[in-house]
Design a protein around this motif. Structure first.
Motif, PDB file in Angstrom:
ATOM      1  N   TYR A  32      97.441 -95.673  -3.473  1.00 35.39           N
ATOM      2  CA  TYR A  32      96.621 -94.529  -3.904  1.00 35.39           C
ATOM      3  C   TYR A  32      97.455 -93.421  -4.527  1.00 35.39           C
ATOM      4  N   ASP A  33      98.769 -93.676  -4.709  1.00 28.35           N
ATOM      5  CA  ASP A  33      99.610 -92.641  -5.317  1.00 28.35           C
ATOM      6  C   ASP A  33      99.088 -92.304  -6.708  1.00 28.35           C
TER       7      ASP A  33
ATOM      8  N   ALA B  55      89.297 -92.834   3.880  1.00 26.31           N
ATOM      9  CA  ALA B  55      90.512 -92.721   3.074  1.00 26.31           C
ATOM     10  C   ALA B  55      91.650 -92.163   3.925  1.00 26.31           C
ATOM     11  N   LEU B  56      91.356 -91.077   4.653  1.00 29.75           N
ATOM     12  CA  LEU B  56      92.391 -90.444   5.470  1.00 29.75           C
ATOM     13  C   LEU B  56      92.721 -91.306   6.689  1.00 29.75           C
ATOM     14  N   ASP B  57      91.688 -91.917   7.253  1.00 33.98           N
ATOM     15  CA  ASP B  57      91.912 -92.755   8.437  1.00 33.98           C
ATOM     16  C   ASP B  57      92.839 -93.920   8.114  1.00 33.98           C
TER      17      ASP B  57
ATOM     18  N   ARG C 164     100.342 -95.967   8.723  1.00 37.40           N
ATOM     19  CA  ARG C 164     101.622 -95.455   9.163  1.00 37.40           C
ATOM     20  C   ARG C 164     101.866 -95.802  10.635  1.00 37.40           C
ATOM     21  N   ASP C 165     100.853 -95.536  11.449  1.00 40.69           N
ATOM     22  CA  ASP C 165     101.029 -95.775  12.881  1.00 40.69           C
ATOM     23  C   ASP C 165     101.148 -97.262  13.177  1.00 40.69           C
TER      24      ASP C 165
ATOM     25  N   MET D 133      95.010 -94.148   5.840  1.00 37.27           N
ATOM     26  CA  MET D 133      96.352 -93.643   5.574  1.00 37.27           C
ATOM     27  C   MET D 133      97.134 -93.488   6.885  1.00 37.27           C
ATOM     28  N   VAL D 134      96.482 -92.904   7.898  1.00 37.97           N
ATOM     29  CA  VAL D 134      97.165 -92.683   9.179  1.00 37.97           C
ATOM     30  C   VAL D 134      97.342 -94.013   9.923  1.00 37.97           C
TER      31      VAL D 134
ATOM     32  N   TYR E   5     102.453 -99.498  11.459  1.00 40.65           N
ATOM     33  CA  TYR E   5     103.810 -99.952  11.163  1.00 40.65           C
ATOM     34  C   TYR E   5     104.819 -99.339  12.138  1.00 40.65           C
TER      35      TYR E   5
ATOM     36  N   LEU F 120      84.039 -89.687   2.659  1.00 41.16           N
ATOM     37  CA  LEU F 120      84.989 -90.784   2.789  1.00 41.16           C
ATOM     38  C   LEU F 120      86.132 -90.481   3.755  1.00 41.16           C
ATOM     39  N   PRO F 121      85.797 -90.265   5.046  1.00 40.73           N
ATOM     40  CA  PRO F 121      86.894 -90.053   5.994  1.00 40.73           C
ATOM     41  C   PRO F 121      87.775 -91.300   6.093  1.00 40.73           C
TER      42      PRO F 121
END
Lengths: 479, 447
Positions: free
Chosen positions: B111-112, B268-270, B276-277, B272-273, B279, B265-266
């Motif tokens: 999404y960059d 999208a943020l979910d 990260r977590d 993303m987090v 991984y 669109l929560p």
């Protein structure tokens, strides 16, 4: 000027306005639009801030819950910064939905701010959005033109203007009476919208009154007061200087199209054409090649970093970096972070300078287009302009840098060098003590500085409007 | 009769004004499209050069350790440039046309965004699509609002009414002169665009032309309908401009507000987090946790040994992949919601000619949301092929020499425009027919 006469003429304009069925329907539609934009604006503000606060808290919680580990693992674990909406974004959406909302903050790397609403839109967003400010900036001016185009021109066509003057009413009284009549009609919309907005600010503050929001609110109100005064004057002037009411209407409609649609868009396109935006890949290449010039900590044979190593060894009088009294890896990463951030920010500033140049083409047109002036003032004080976004970005970057360097410092102080006996981890207490990201909006002073040009343009326009009305008061043609 | 009408039309101020305005802005918009294509091309060339350069550079630095080398290396996938994009730039200014990814977790990279000035995004591109959708109708309105009332107000209507047997026919002829004029300029601009922008002749270009033609025809019949009420010029101007404001500004904006609020669109943020977590937590867990998940998808690597107290690349890239797997469900939900947003928009647009024209232009030009989502799917596939292509060599602890780097140039993603003529044209045709019937009834009443 006699107050009574002026108010009589003003009231007559009101009566004429409310006599037509079209006006009643339009008022009804406006009321619905105001309610709709209040509802969607508020809903969006509440929901989005709610979602983002939740994510920001979740992020902090997971940060704190990390077990004991090597600090550099934590700087890669990193954090996220979520862009909170300003409460006045309920009023003016501005660029709100055209800028990113979340950025991942990690060591060594400045990530892009992603998930802007526009990137997730089907393309409809380009038609624009309805907000309370949009109604005031775009729709109400058109209404004003509808209501006022005939004000003087038709009186003259009908011959009533001659009668009025014949009865001893001065031209000045007619001009200002009409102007006040029209102006006060526009205030109907302005005041009702700002009343609603007042409740929103109070509701959004959750009992924590922030004077900054009220100052912003006050400035917005005054700016729109000036804007409608200017528009009403333009309407009266065009009506007075047109031979027929029809001519006045066509001219006013053309002015509206030019001010609101054609000029801003063409000038923005022109700015973009004159100052092309460098692409991301070009900038990344430039950053990389600059990095190579100043020193690349990832290059094992880099001269700059080898020189640093030698001088550090000399100062501490040791032969091997592993004999240094601090963790050498942490030290080098801190140096690398400082260098790479400096290089990146320099290029980023260059990029933003290009943006500023692009935007200035339209910004300076505020002196010929009052719509541009109010548009920029309105966005800026609603916290939804480009500068507010940059403020978020720089706060997020500052936090990222601080996080990375703090972890590097912990590594230097607490992690043993290679071959030394000591644990390779540090206590999780260190993460728990690291403060969360908190976003602070620009101060009102800063916003005023940013929008000085638009404010001056609005003031000049106000002076010009009064001057125009006075001039008209002396040379209004009766026939 | 027609020659006369044309002659008198050519003598009007509005004729010259519209001619200059439409041609000037039309040509400017075509050149803005051209500039956009040039930028796209420069970007592609830069990306190609950058990829070769960066492979060479990184092989120099980290060639001994393929696992480390591929931690840094980025591989580019680019949308194959298509000149028709320039007619309707659509979402391509905000959605990047190329994405450079490492073989680490994709979710954190896909999404960059590219750099774009948000002010420009907000004001929108001055492309040919904009000129057709916004400015052409305005010119039509300016030319037809006083079609009847002008004659009436000048006092010529009485004479005409006495002389011409069919008054309606006269007005229609007068209007058709204006319509022919506008449609000719439109055709001219389309031909110019296809020549200047070198757009290959084909179904998408033809479809844009036909859709644009019908869209303008819609405004012609709409203007005629308003004229058929036989009101004065000011009334007509008010009604027509208000309709224009409602159709090009208010209704689309209201629909947009509705969609943005209704389909938030929560996810999208979910996602993303979660990525990260998903991984990072693996660093602190038993290596088995990672390897079980990873080997479930890639059993062919089961024979590799994963030491418990030591770093290994199979474990590292396994962890990276686990990040993507953790976010997979949410990411899929996000994709579905985006599709839903798109579907709701296109469905509502069926009833609003302006929205329908804009969304069809974007779709036909390959600049809509759908084409970007397809590109992201292509990117996922591209990323997968890269990983699978490198995994074995990394896990075998090979050096950079084991890879044929010439095969890793920047790659193109090919987009196919598929559309249904029926769904494209029918909505506008039906609207035109309905308005025509109303107009016909109006005229029948008066004559």
């Amino acid at each position: 000027m006699r107050k009574k006469v002026i108010s009589l003429i003003a009231r007559q304009l009101w009566k004429d306005a409310f006599r037509s069925k079209v006006m009643i329907i339009t008022l009804g539609l406006m009321a619905i639009l105001i309610l709709f934009s209040s509802y969607t604006g508020w809903h969006n503000y509440e929901d989005q801030n709610h979602i983002r606060t939740d994510v920001q808290e979740e992020v902090q919680e997971s940060w704190e819950n990390n077990p004991d580990k090597h600090p550099h693992r934590m700087s890669h674990y990193g954090s996220f910064a979520l862009r909170m909406k300003h409460e006045l974004s309920v009023f003016d959406l501005g660029m709100e939905n055209f800028v990113g909302n979340a950025v991942f903050l990690e060591a060594h790397k400045q990530n892009t701010v992603n998930f802007s609403e526009v990137s997730m839109s089907s393309g409809l967003l380009r038609f624009g959005e309805v907000s309370l400010a949009m109604l005031l900036k775009v729709i109400v001016p058109l209404l004003l033109f509808y209501l006022g185009f005939a004000s003087i021109a038709r009186e003259r066509e009908n011959g009533t203007l001659k009668l009025l003057i014949g009865q001893g009413i001065t031209r000045k009284e007619i001009v200002f009476g009409k102007w006040i009549g029209l102006y006060s009609l526009s205030l109907l919309f302005l005041v009702s919208i700002f009343l609603i907005l007042f409740f929103f600010i109070v509701a959004a503050s959750h009992g924590m009154w922030s004077p900054q929001s009220f100052i912003r609110y006050g400035i917005l109100f005054v700016s729109y007061l000036a804007f409608f005064g200017i528009l009403s004057a333009i309407t009266i002037l065009v009506s007075a200087y047109s031979a027929t009411a029809k001519g006045a209407l066509v001219k006013l409609l053309a002015i509206w199209l030019l001010f609101v649609i054609v000029l801003p868009k063409s000038l923005q396109a022109a700015g973009h054409y004159l100052y092309p935006t460098p692409s991301k890949i070009e900038m990344e290449r430039a950053v990389e090649s600059d990095m190579k010039l100043v020193g690349d900590s990832h290059d094992p044979d880099d001269e700059h970093f080898n020189a640093i190593r030698d001088s550090v060894l000399r100062v501490h009088n040791v032969n091997d970096v592993n004999d240094l009294p601090f963790n050498y890896g942490g030290y080098i990463m801190a140096q690398g972070e400082e260098l790479s951030t400096k290089v990146y920010l320099k290029h980023q500033d260059d990029l933003y300078n290009v943006y500023s140049k692009q935007n200035n083409v339209e910004r300076y047109s505020a002196f010929v287009n009052p719509y541009t002036a109010i548009k920029n003032v309105s966005m800026a004080f609603s916290g939804t302009d480009f500068q507010s976004y940059l403020n978020f970005k720089s706060e997020a970057e500052a936090y990222r840098y601080h996080l990375a360097q703090e972890m590097n410092q912990l590594q230097m102080d607490l992690i043993p060098n290679k071959g030394k006996e000591a644990p390779n981890k540090i206590s999780s207490e260190y993460w728990k003590n690291f403060p969360p990201f908190e976003y602070e909006f620009l101060s009102v002073n800063k916003v005023i500085q940013n929008e000085l040009i638009s404010i001056i343009a609005l003031l000049l326009w106000s002076v010009l409007a009064i001057f125009g009305l006075l001039k008209l008061s002396s040379n209004l043609k009766a026939i | 009769m027609y020659t006369l009408l044309f002659k008198s039309f050519f003598r009007t101020k509005i004729f010259l004004f519209s001619l200059v305005l439409l041609l000037a802005l039309g040509i400017v918009s075509i050149f803005i499209g051209k500039q956009y294509l040039i930028k796209q091309q420069t970007n592609i060339e830069a990306a190609q050069a950058f990829q070769i350069e960066s492979i060479k550079q990184n092989v120099d630095y980290h060639g001994e350790d393929l696992g480390l080398l591929l931690y840094y290396l980025r591989f580019t996938l680019m949308k194959e440039p298509s000149n028709i994009n320039a007619i309707s730039i659509g979402q391509t200014d905000v959605n990047p046309a190329l994405q450079a990814v490492t073989i680490r977790g994709l979710e954190a990279q896909k999404y960059d965004t590219d750099f774009e000035n948000p002010s420009l995004l907000m004001s929108g591109n001055l492309d040919l699509g904009f000129v057709i959708i916004y400015l052409f109708p305005l010119v039509l309105i300016a030319m037809s609002f006083n079609l009847y009332s002008e004659e009436k107000e000048l006092g010529t209507w009485g004479i005409l009414a006495a002389q011409t047997s069919a008054k309606t026919k006269f007005l229609m002829q007068k209007l058709s002169v204006r319509a022919i004029f506008v449609l000719t300029i439109f055709t001219f601009l389309m031909v110019t665009a296809s020549l200047v922008l070198q757009i290959p002749l084909g179904a998408p270009l033809l479809a844009i032309y036909v859709q644009g033609f019908l869209y303008l025809l819609f405004w012609v019949v709409l203007s005629f309908w308003v004229v058929s009420f036989l009101k004065n010029s000011s009334f007509n101007a008010l009604i027509l401009i208000s309709t224009w404001v409602v159709l090009t500004i208010l209704v689309p904006a209201i629909v947009n507000n509705f969609i943005v609020n209704e389909y938030q669109l929560p996810e999208a943020l979910d996602a993303m987090v979660e990525q990260r977590d998903g991984y990072h937590e693996k660093w602190d867990l038993e290596k088995d946790v990672t390897m079980t998940g990873f080997l479930e998808e890639y059993p062919q690597y089961a024979s590799y040994e994963v030491p418990e107290d030591e770093f290994s690349w199979i474990w590292y890239y396994g962890m990276q992949h686990m990040g993507d797997l953790t976010a997979k469900a949410t990411s899929k939900e996000l994709r579905e919601k985006l599709l839903l947003r798109n579907k709701v928009s296109t469905n509502i647009a069926l009833f609003v000619p302006t929205m329908h024209a804009q969304l069809s232009f974007n779709k036909l030009a390959g600049t809509d949301m759908l084409s970007h989502l397809n590109f992201l799917d292509g990117l996922t596939e591209f990323h997968k092929n890269l990983r699978v292509g490198f995994y074995k060599k990394i896990f075998d602890l090979k050096t950079a020499d084991a890879v044929q780097w010439d095969n890793y140039n920047a790659k193109f993603y090919k987009h196919n425009t598929e559309f249904s003529w029926l769904l494209l044209l029918l909505p506008t045709i039906i609207t035109i027919l309905i308005i025509s019937i109303f107009t016909f009834l109006n005229f029948k009443k008066i004559s």
